[in-house]
Design a protein around this motif. Structure first.
Motif, PDB file in Angstrom:
ATOM      1  N   GLY A  21      -8.887   4.098  -3.946  1.00 47.53           N
ATOM      2  CA  GLY A  21      -9.022   3.946  -5.385  1.00 47.53           C
ATOM      3  C   GLY A  21     -10.300   4.584  -5.893  1.00 47.53           C
ATOM      4  N   LEU A  22     -10.460   4.606  -7.200  1.00 46.85           N
ATOM      5  CA  LEU A  22     -11.643   5.200  -7.811  1.00 46.85           C
ATOM      6  C   LEU A  22     -12.805   4.219  -7.810  1.00 46.85           C
ATOM      7  CD1 LEU A  22      -9.087   6.718  -9.090  1.00 46.85           C
ATOM      8  CD2 LEU A  22     -10.709   7.444 -10.842  1.00 46.85           C
TER       9      LEU A  22
ATOM     10  N   TYR B 200      -5.344  -2.816 -16.116  1.00 49.71           N
ATOM     11  CA  TYR B 200      -4.730  -1.512 -16.384  1.00 49.71           C
ATOM     12  C   TYR B 200      -3.826  -1.115 -15.220  1.00 49.71           C
ATOM     13  CZ  TYR B 200      -9.292  -1.299 -18.829  1.00 49.71           C
ATOM     14  OH  TYR B 200     -10.419  -1.569 -19.572  1.00 49.71           O
TER      15      TYR B 200
ATOM     16  N   PHE C 137     -11.255  -0.394  -9.599  1.00 47.88           N
ATOM     17  CA  PHE C 137      -9.924   0.013  -9.167  1.00 47.88           C
ATOM     18  C   PHE C 137      -9.542  -0.612  -7.833  1.00 47.88           C
ATOM     19  CE2 PHE C 137      -8.399   3.408 -11.965  1.00 47.88           C
ATOM     20  CZ  PHE C 137      -9.531   3.630 -12.741  1.00 47.88           C
ATOM     21  N   GLY C 138      -8.257  -0.881  -7.699  1.00 47.04           N
ATOM     22  CA  GLY C 138      -7.701  -1.263  -6.414  1.00 47.04           C
ATOM     23  C   GLY C 138      -7.421  -0.031  -5.570  1.00 47.04           C
ATOM     24  N   PRO C 139      -6.952  -0.223  -4.327  1.00 45.37           N
ATOM     25  CA  PRO C 139      -6.706   0.902  -3.425  1.00 45.37           C
ATOM     26  C   PRO C 139      -5.473   1.711  -3.782  1.00 45.37           C
ATOM     27  CG  PRO C 139      -6.044  -1.119  -2.388  1.00 45.37           C
ATOM     28  CD  PRO C 139      -6.698  -1.512  -3.679  1.00 45.37           C
TER      29      PRO C 139
ATOM     30  N   TYR D   5      -2.338   2.549 -13.807  1.00 46.39           N
ATOM     31  CA  TYR D   5      -2.392   4.004 -13.921  1.00 46.39           C
ATOM     32  C   TYR D   5      -1.395   4.628 -12.947  1.00 46.39           C
ATOM     33  CZ  TYR D   5      -6.961   3.672 -16.310  1.00 46.39           C
ATOM     34  OH  TYR D   5      -7.987   3.407 -17.188  1.00 46.39           O
TER      35      TYR D   5
ATOM     36  N   PRO E  36      -5.897  10.095 -12.977  1.00 45.29           N
ATOM     37  CA  PRO E  36      -5.079   8.935 -13.332  1.00 45.29           C
ATOM     38  C   PRO E  36      -4.628   8.997 -14.781  1.00 45.29           C
ATOM     39  CG  PRO E  36      -7.109   8.268 -12.221  1.00 45.29           C
ATOM     40  CD  PRO E  36      -7.254   9.714 -12.566  1.00 45.29           C
TER      41      PRO E  36
ATOM     42  N   LEU F 183      -2.186   2.955  -9.482  1.00 47.80           N
ATOM     43  CA  LEU F 183      -3.480   2.297  -9.397  1.00 47.80           C
ATOM     44  C   LEU F 183      -3.571   1.171 -10.405  1.00 47.80           C
ATOM     45  CD1 LEU F 183      -5.609   5.553  -9.310  1.00 47.80           C
ATOM     46  CD2 LEU F 183      -5.386   3.963  -7.410  1.00 47.80           C
TER      47      LEU F 183
ATOM     48  N   ARG G 156       0.831  -1.208   0.000  1.00 49.39           N
ATOM     49  CA  ARG G 156       0.000   0.000   0.000  1.00 49.39           C
ATOM     50  C   ARG G 156       0.863   1.255   0.000  1.00 49.39           C
ATOM     51  NH1 ARG G 156      -5.067   0.363   1.592  1.00 49.39           N
ATOM     52  NH2 ARG G 156      -4.817   2.395   0.577  1.00 49.39           N
TER      53      ARG G 156
ATOM     54  N   ARG H  47       0.996   3.910  -2.829  1.00 47.38           N
ATOM     55  CA  ARG H  47       1.565   5.252  -2.781  1.00 47.38           C
ATOM     56  C   ARG H  47       3.075   5.143  -2.730  1.00 47.38           C
ATOM     57  NH1 ARG H  47      -0.456  10.150  -1.806  1.00 47.38           N
ATOM     58  NH2 ARG H  47      -2.453   9.247  -1.165  1.00 47.38           N
TER      59      ARG H  47
ATOM     60  N   GLN I  25      -1.087   8.152 -10.809  1.00 47.76           N
ATOM     61  CA  GLN I  25      -1.823   9.342 -10.399  1.00 47.76           C
ATOM     62  C   GLN I  25      -0.926  10.223  -9.549  1.00 47.76           C
ATOM     63  OE1 GLN I  25      -5.415   8.821  -8.046  1.00 47.76           O
ATOM     64  NE2 GLN I  25      -6.264  10.749  -8.785  1.00 47.76           N
TER      65      GLN I  25
END
Lengths: 115, 112
Positions: free
Chosen positions: B42-43, A33, A106-108, A35, A43, A91, A9, A111, A37
């Motif tokens: 997330g989104l 996918y 989307f996953g969490p 991404y 994203p 992401l 995470r 960072r 961000q």
């Protein structure tokens, strides 16, 4: 159904080091996918897989970023070597077709902080 | 690029008020989607509207699409503090439904 899983995470590394992120999509989702961000932005698609094949990697900085999706299920994204500007949330998303339009799950996110 | 651009960048309202966010894009699209992102998460997909549709509803959400003006709006009625989040529009290219391009988002704050 279980959601998109990502790990780790959070990750803090120094510039020029390497880092890898892992993603496990929703079962049965053929499209995956990655991404990037950056804080305050939307994203940006880095790479898109359909099963284990790459559909679009036009925005992936291939000199330092690489991604694979072996066996068409989970995927890893690697940065080697990292730069300060790579600090962002990464992401992962997956989708399966519904008619002609695709909703992405989307996953969490992971960072990444590069110091 | 058919990347959406949201307007305003930030919006602050009182609980119970309506919130309207706009999205403009540049090229032809197959569909337009709205997503919500809570801080540090997330989104989450909210609603999808196809290019041949003009309006869609989902609970307290109402989305309109004007392809002649290349714009869309998202209306959240009777807002709640839990609606505080960033909202993004994403457009899909006609040649590839999987090719989604996101805007920079609108940051909505709903004050209790």
């Amino acid at each position: 159904e279980a959601g998109v899983a990502q790990s780790p995470r959070y990750k803090i590394i120094e510039k020029r080091q390497s880092v890898a992120f892992w993603c496990n999509p929703i079962s049965g989702h053929a499209t995956l996918y990655w991404y990037q961000q950056i804080l305050g932005q939307g994203p940006k698609l880095l790479i898109q897989f359909q099963n284990n094949g790459v559909v679009d990697d036009s925005q992936l900085p291939k000199d330092r970023f690489s991604a694979e999706r072996l066996k068409g299920v989970d995927s890893t994204l690697k940065i080697q070597p990292a730069k300060l500007e790579d600090s962002a949330v990464y992401l992962c998303a997956s989708s399966r077709p519904r008619g002609v339009a695709y909703e992405q799950y989307f996953g969490p996110g992971t960072r990444l902080t590069v110091t | 690029s058919q990347q959406g651009e949201e307007d305003p960048q930030a919006l602050s309202i009182q609980e119970g008020e309506n919130a309207t966010m706009n999205c403009s894009y540049k090229t032809s699209i197959n569909n337009l989607q709205w997503y919500r992102q809570n801080s540090g998460r997330g989104l989450v997909h909210l609603i999808l509207i196809r290019s041949n549709e003009r309006e869609k509803h989902s609970g307290r959400l109402r989305v309109t699409l004007d392809t002649s003006k290349k714009s869309s709006s998202l209306l959240i009625t009777a807002s709640r503090a839990a609606d505080t989040a960033s909202y993004f529009c994403a457009t899909a290219a006609p040649y590839n439904n999987n090719d989604m391009r996101f805007g920079a988002g609108t940051r909505l704050t709903v004050k209790p």
